[in-house]
Design a protein around this motif. Structure first.
Motif, PDB file in Angstrom:
ATOM      1  N   HIS A   1      -3.251  -2.070  10.792  1.00  0.00           N
ATOM      2  CA  HIS A   1      -4.485  -2.431  11.390  1.00  0.00           C
ATOM      3  C   HIS A   1      -4.948  -4.045  11.339  1.00  0.00           C
ATOM      4  CE1 HIS A   1      -5.865   1.533  12.607  1.00  0.00           C
ATOM      5  NE2 HIS A   1      -5.400   1.806  11.343  1.00  0.00           N
ATOM      6  N   ALA A   2      -4.052  -4.651  10.561  1.00  0.00           N
ATOM      7  CA  ALA A   2      -4.247  -6.115  10.394  1.00  0.00           C
ATOM      8  C   ALA A   2      -3.726  -7.028  11.530  1.00  0.00           C
ATOM      9  CB  ALA A   2      -3.232  -6.620   9.118  1.00  0.00           C
ATOM     10  N   LYS A   3      -4.644  -8.267  11.683  1.00  0.00           N
ATOM     11  CA  LYS A   3      -4.033  -9.064  12.642  1.00  0.00           C
ATOM     12  C   LYS A   3      -3.154  -9.998  12.313  1.00  0.00           C
ATOM     13  CE  LYS A   3      -8.208  -8.755  15.564  1.00  0.00           C
ATOM     14  NZ  LYS A   3      -9.742  -9.219  15.906  1.00  0.00           N
ATOM     15  N   THR A   4      -3.433 -10.570  11.079  1.00  0.00           N
ATOM     16  CA  THR A   4      -2.590 -11.681  10.600  1.00  0.00           C
ATOM     17  C   THR A   4      -2.294 -11.381   9.009  1.00  0.00           C
ATOM     18  OG1 THR A   4      -4.456 -13.275   9.929  1.00  0.00           O
ATOM     19  CG2 THR A   4      -3.453 -13.333  12.111  1.00  0.00           C
ATOM     20  N   GLY A   5      -3.123 -10.631   8.258  1.00  0.00           N
ATOM     21  CA  GLY A   5      -2.625 -10.380   7.077  1.00  0.00           C
ATOM     22  C   GLY A   5      -3.760  -9.404   6.130  1.00  0.00           C
ATOM     23  N   VAL A   6      -3.052  -9.088   4.819  1.00  0.00           N
ATOM     24  CA  VAL A   6      -3.619  -8.036   4.082  1.00  0.00           C
ATOM     25  C   VAL A   6      -3.829  -9.012   2.597  1.00  0.00           C
ATOM     26  CG1 VAL A   6      -3.164  -5.785   2.744  1.00  0.00           C
ATOM     27  CG2 VAL A   6      -2.498  -6.489   5.419  1.00  0.00           C
ATOM     28  N   THR A   7      -4.830  -8.530   1.984  1.00  0.00           N
ATOM     29  CA  THR A   7      -5.249  -8.981   0.725  1.00  0.00           C
ATOM     30  C   THR A   7      -5.205  -7.961  -0.098  1.00  0.00           C
ATOM     31  OG1 THR A   7      -6.365 -11.024   1.678  1.00  0.00           O
ATOM     32  CG2 THR A   7      -6.783 -10.459  -0.686  1.00  0.00           C
ATOM     33  N   VAL A   8      -4.660  -8.023  -1.317  1.00  0.00           N
ATOM     34  CA  VAL A   8      -4.699  -6.987  -2.199  1.00  0.00           C
ATOM     35  C   VAL A   8      -5.302  -7.572  -3.722  1.00  0.00           C
ATOM     36  CG1 VAL A   8      -3.494  -5.227  -3.851  1.00  0.00           C
ATOM     37  CG2 VAL A   8      -2.809  -5.632  -1.167  1.00  0.00           C
ATOM     38  N   ARG A   9      -6.202  -6.844  -4.235  1.00  0.00           N
ATOM     39  CA  ARG A   9      -6.764  -7.503  -5.623  1.00  0.00           C
ATOM     40  C   ARG A   9      -6.848  -6.260  -6.521  1.00  0.00           C
ATOM     41  NH1 ARG A   9      -9.473 -11.811  -6.800  1.00  0.00           N
ATOM     42  NH2 ARG A   9      -9.859 -12.571  -4.750  1.00  0.00           N
TER      43      ARG A   9
ATOM     44  N   VAL B   1      -9.104  -1.534  -7.436  1.00  0.00           N
ATOM     45  CA  VAL B   1      -7.818  -2.099  -6.286  1.00  0.00           C
ATOM     46  C   VAL B   1      -8.498  -2.155  -5.340  1.00  0.00           C
ATOM     47  CG1 VAL B   1      -5.601  -1.706  -5.491  1.00  0.00           C
ATOM     48  CG2 VAL B   1      -5.947  -0.926  -7.575  1.00  0.00           C
ATOM     49  N   THR B   2      -8.545  -3.123  -4.634  1.00  0.00           N
ATOM     50  CA  THR B   2      -9.093  -3.471  -3.165  1.00  0.00           C
ATOM     51  C   THR B   2      -8.034  -4.013  -2.332  1.00  0.00           C
ATOM     52  OG1 THR B   2     -11.064  -4.326  -4.339  1.00  0.00           O
ATOM     53  CG2 THR B   2     -10.900  -4.754  -2.016  1.00  0.00           C
ATOM     54  N   VAL B   3      -7.840  -3.295  -1.136  1.00  0.00           N
ATOM     55  CA  VAL B   3      -7.010  -3.499  -0.194  1.00  0.00           C
ATOM     56  C   VAL B   3      -7.722  -3.967   1.250  1.00  0.00           C
ATOM     57  CG1 VAL B   3      -4.928  -2.721   1.272  1.00  0.00           C
ATOM     58  CG2 VAL B   3      -5.419  -2.218  -0.852  1.00  0.00           C
ATOM     59  N   THR B   4      -7.758  -5.084   1.570  1.00  0.00           N
ATOM     60  CA  THR B   4      -8.456  -5.589   2.965  1.00  0.00           C
ATOM     61  C   THR B   4      -7.596  -6.044   3.870  1.00  0.00           C
ATOM     62  OG1 THR B   4     -10.144  -6.308   1.225  1.00  0.00           O
ATOM     63  CG2 THR B   4     -10.473  -7.096   3.445  1.00  0.00           C
ATOM     64  N   ASP B   5      -7.763  -5.517   5.129  1.00  0.00           N
ATOM     65  CA  ASP B   5      -6.726  -6.239   6.252  1.00  0.00           C
ATOM     66  C   ASP B   5      -7.961  -7.212   6.978  1.00  0.00           C
ATOM     67  OD1 ASP B   5      -8.167  -4.706   8.610  1.00  0.00           O
ATOM     68  OD2 ASP B   5      -7.458  -2.985   7.602  1.00  0.00           O
ATOM     69  N   ASP B   6      -7.400  -8.026   7.943  1.00  0.00           N
ATOM     70  CA  ASP B   6      -8.491  -8.806   8.844  1.00  0.00           C
ATOM     71  C   ASP B   6      -8.426  -8.305  10.206  1.00  0.00           C
ATOM     72  OD1 ASP B   6      -5.786  -9.249   9.594  1.00  0.00           O
ATOM     73  OD2 ASP B   6      -5.828 -11.650   9.344  1.00  0.00           O
ATOM     74  N   GLY B   7      -8.504  -6.927  10.427  1.00  0.00           N
ATOM     75  CA  GLY B   7      -8.502  -6.082  11.589  1.00  0.00           C
ATOM     76  C   GLY B   7      -9.786  -6.031  12.190  1.00  0.00           C
ATOM     77  N   ASP B   8      -9.970  -5.190  13.082  1.00  0.00           N
ATOM     78  CA  ASP B   8     -11.037  -4.854  13.631  1.00  0.00           C
ATOM     79  C   ASP B   8     -12.205  -4.439  12.676  1.00  0.00           C
ATOM     80  OD1 ASP B   8     -10.369  -5.957  16.086  1.00  0.00           O
ATOM     81  OD2 ASP B   8      -9.676  -4.179  16.606  1.00  0.00           O
ATOM     82  N   GLY B   9     -11.761  -3.674  11.687  1.00  0.00           N
ATOM     83  CA  GLY B   9     -12.638  -2.758  10.563  1.00  0.00           C
ATOM     84  C   GLY B   9     -12.785  -1.509  11.101  1.00  0.00           C
ATOM     85  N   ILE B  10     -13.822  -0.858  10.347  1.00  0.00           N
ATOM     86  CA  ILE B  10     -14.211   0.582  10.803  1.00  0.00           C
ATOM     87  C   ILE B  10     -15.541   0.651  10.870  1.00  0.00           C
ATOM     88  CG2 ILE B  10     -14.051   2.777   9.758  1.00  0.00           C
ATOM     89  CD1 ILE B  10     -11.273   1.993   8.336  1.00  0.00           C
ATOM     90  N   ALA B  11     -16.153   1.312  11.824  1.00  0.00           N
ATOM     91  CA  ALA B  11     -17.403   1.499  12.136  1.00  0.00           C
ATOM     92  C   ALA B  11     -18.044   2.391  11.105  1.00  0.00           C
ATOM     93  CB  ALA B  11     -17.699   2.143  13.425  1.00  0.00           C
ATOM     94  N   PRO B  12     -19.284   1.773  10.433  1.00  0.00           N
ATOM     95  CA  PRO B  12     -19.786   2.738   9.480  1.00  0.00           C
ATOM     96  C   PRO B  12     -20.000   4.065   9.654  1.00  0.00           C
ATOM     97  CG  PRO B  12     -21.016   0.573  10.099  1.00  0.00           C
ATOM     98  CD  PRO B  12     -19.902   0.966  10.925  1.00  0.00           C
ATOM     99  N   ALA B  13     -20.244   4.620  10.828  1.00  0.00           N
ATOM    100  CA  ALA B  13     -20.385   5.933  11.029  1.00  0.00           C
ATOM    101  C   ALA B  13     -19.103   6.841  10.778  1.00  0.00           C
ATOM    102  CB  ALA B  13     -20.804   6.054  12.720  1.00  0.00           C
ATOM    103  N   ASP B  14     -17.752   5.837  10.837  1.00  0.00           N
ATOM    104  CA  ASP B  14     -16.619   6.575  10.785  1.00  0.00           C
ATOM    105  C   ASP B  14     -15.875   6.582   9.285  1.00  0.00           C
ATOM    106  OD1 ASP B  14     -16.102   7.458  13.324  1.00  0.00           O
ATOM    107  OD2 ASP B  14     -15.503   5.390  14.001  1.00  0.00           O
ATOM    108  N   ARG B  15     -16.551   5.713   8.242  1.00  0.00           N
ATOM    109  CA  ARG B  15     -16.248   5.445   7.194  1.00  0.00           C
ATOM    110  C   ARG B  15     -15.913   6.902   6.089  1.00  0.00           C
ATOM    111  NH1 ARG B  15     -19.197  -0.129   5.640  1.00  0.00           N
ATOM    112  NH2 ARG B  15     -18.217  -1.495   7.211  1.00  0.00           N
TER     113      ARG B  15
END
Length: 191
Positions: A95-103, A113-127
């Motif tokens: 789902h990333a547009k350009t990258g992923v960050t892992v912390r 452990v946090t995994v974050t992508d820079d894509g469109d995200g997930i709507a709160p209703a679908d989380r």
């Protein structure tokens, strides 16, 4: 009509379908074991090392950056935690547009452990819905037709089997998955 069918193409397609069915069966068996309470061997695991290794294995498609505050130890099943981190990274890369960050860090007595992508995200209703079995959002189906919709359900089951949580938190961009597990007592690992 053997004259109208390429046998190699037919065999290739049959193997692809068979591989997909095998993946689904393996995922269902994994979920059954996790939900049935079948214990997996647990050991002290340096979550920082595990996540670093998995992050390195996933750096080919999208730029993956890794941050840590040092060694973070948990008690768990290495193979299950690898599966969990791999699922999160695979999902983020998809789902990333350009990258992923892992912390990886420790906070409030927990390994985080946090995994974050820079894509469109997930709507709160679908989380919460995306952690249900066989759930694939429309955008996920467009990007990848081969998924089973079981990866995130299995990941959450693994987190629960380790007395932890897996959820999605707000992010200024993209999706942010956060895994929280109990920290292993430093005395238990000989430090």
């Amino acid at each position: 009509h053997p004259d109208h069918v390429d046998p190699r193409d037919t065999i290739r397609k049959a193997l692809t379908v068979t591989g997909r069915l095998e993946a689904i069966v393996q995922d269902v068996l994994t979920m059954t074991r996790l939900r049935g309470g079948q214990p997996a061997p647990h050991e002290p695991i340096n979550l920082t090392t595990l996540a670093t290794t998995e992050t390195g294995a996933h750096s080919d498609d999208a730029r993956v950056t890794f941050h840590t505050t040092g060694d973070v130890w948990v008690h768990g099943s290495r193979i299950q935690l690898i599966r969990l981190v791999d699922n999160l990274l695979t999902n983020a890369r998809r789902h990333a547009k350009t990258g992923v960050t892992v912390r990886v860090e420790s906070a409030d007595g927990q390994a985080v452990v946090t995994v974050t992508d820079d894509g469109d995200g997930i709507a709160p209703a679908d989380r919460e819905r995306i952690f249900e079995r066989f759930t694939r959002l429309d955008e996920g189906r467009r990007r990848d037709t081969g998924g089973t919709g079981l990866g995130l359900a299995i990941s959450r089951d693994i987190a629960h089997a380790h007395h932890g949580t897996l959820g999605i938190e707000d992010s200024p961009h993209g999706a942010r998955f956060v895994l929280r597990l109990p920290l292993l007592d430093r005395n238990a690992i000989g430090e």
